[in-house]
Design a protein around this motif. Sequence first.
Motif, PDB file in Angstrom:
ATOM      1  N   ALA A 130       0.864  -1.137   0.082  1.00  0.00           N
ATOM      2  CA  ALA A 130      -0.014   0.112   0.274  1.00  0.00           C
ATOM      3  C   ALA A 130       0.578   1.430  -0.098  1.00  0.00           C
ATOM      4  O   ALA A 130       1.995   1.255   0.552  1.00  0.00           O
ATOM      5  N   VAL A 131       0.348   2.328  -0.603  1.00  0.00           N
ATOM      6  CA  VAL A 131       0.895   3.501  -0.654  1.00  0.00           C
ATOM      7  C   VAL A 131       0.014   4.375   0.442  1.00  0.00           C
ATOM      8  O   VAL A 131      -1.199   4.439   0.560  1.00  0.00           O
ATOM      9  N   VAL A 132       0.961   4.805   1.398  1.00  0.00           N
ATOM     10  CA  VAL A 132       0.185   5.664   2.544  1.00  0.00           C
ATOM     11  C   VAL A 132       0.121   7.064   2.325  1.00  0.00           C
ATOM     12  O   VAL A 132       0.465   7.482   1.264  1.00  0.00           O
ATOM     13  N   THR A 133      -0.412   7.583   3.247  1.00  0.00           N
ATOM     14  CA  THR A 133      -0.928   9.057   2.764  1.00  0.00           C
ATOM     15  C   THR A 133       0.583   9.802   2.803  1.00  0.00           C
ATOM     16  O   THR A 133       0.397  11.054   2.040  1.00  0.00           O
ATOM     17  N   SER A 134       1.517   9.555   3.233  1.00  0.00           N
ATOM     18  CA  SER A 134       2.898  10.152   3.279  1.00  0.00           C
ATOM     19  C   SER A 134       3.352  10.275   1.677  1.00  0.00           C
ATOM     20  O   SER A 134       4.302  10.828   1.314  1.00  0.00           O
ATOM     21  N   GLY A 135       2.906   9.338   0.971  1.00  0.00           N
ATOM     22  CA  GLY A 135       3.295   8.818  -0.197  1.00  0.00           C
ATOM     23  C   GLY A 135       4.279   7.771  -0.392  1.00  0.00           C
ATOM     24  O   GLY A 135       4.801   7.335  -1.441  1.00  0.00           O
TER      25      GLY A 135
END
Length: 120
Positions: free
Chosen positions: A99-104
């Motif tokens: 997964a790509v988290v909200t931090s990128g």
Amino acid sequence: QVQLVESGGGLVQAGGSLRLSCAASGSIFSIDAMGWYRQAPGKQRELVATITRGGSTNYADSVKGRFTISRDNAKNTVYLQMNSLKPEDTAVYYCNARAVVTSGNLYNFWGQGTQVTVSS
């Protein structure tokens, strides 16, 4: 950052069926591949099945024709339908998500595992 919660494991007789679910939550921007792995006592963790965001699937030879992986992208959930279970399918099953988290940043996440026991 991202939590994977599995459910659906249990004890079943040979020839029976179980359906595993794994829901991802947390700081998710997007989820690429999701999958299921398993680890039997005294053995290494092995791939069971994976599915991409677009729906392309990959299965271990030992489960082809018996297991089906699917996912609901809107719910960030992956499923594993297991039919014609055999005693050798007994293991702890782990959910995995890339997964790509909200931090990128891109990370690989694991669930806590759910026990599947198939009696002969």
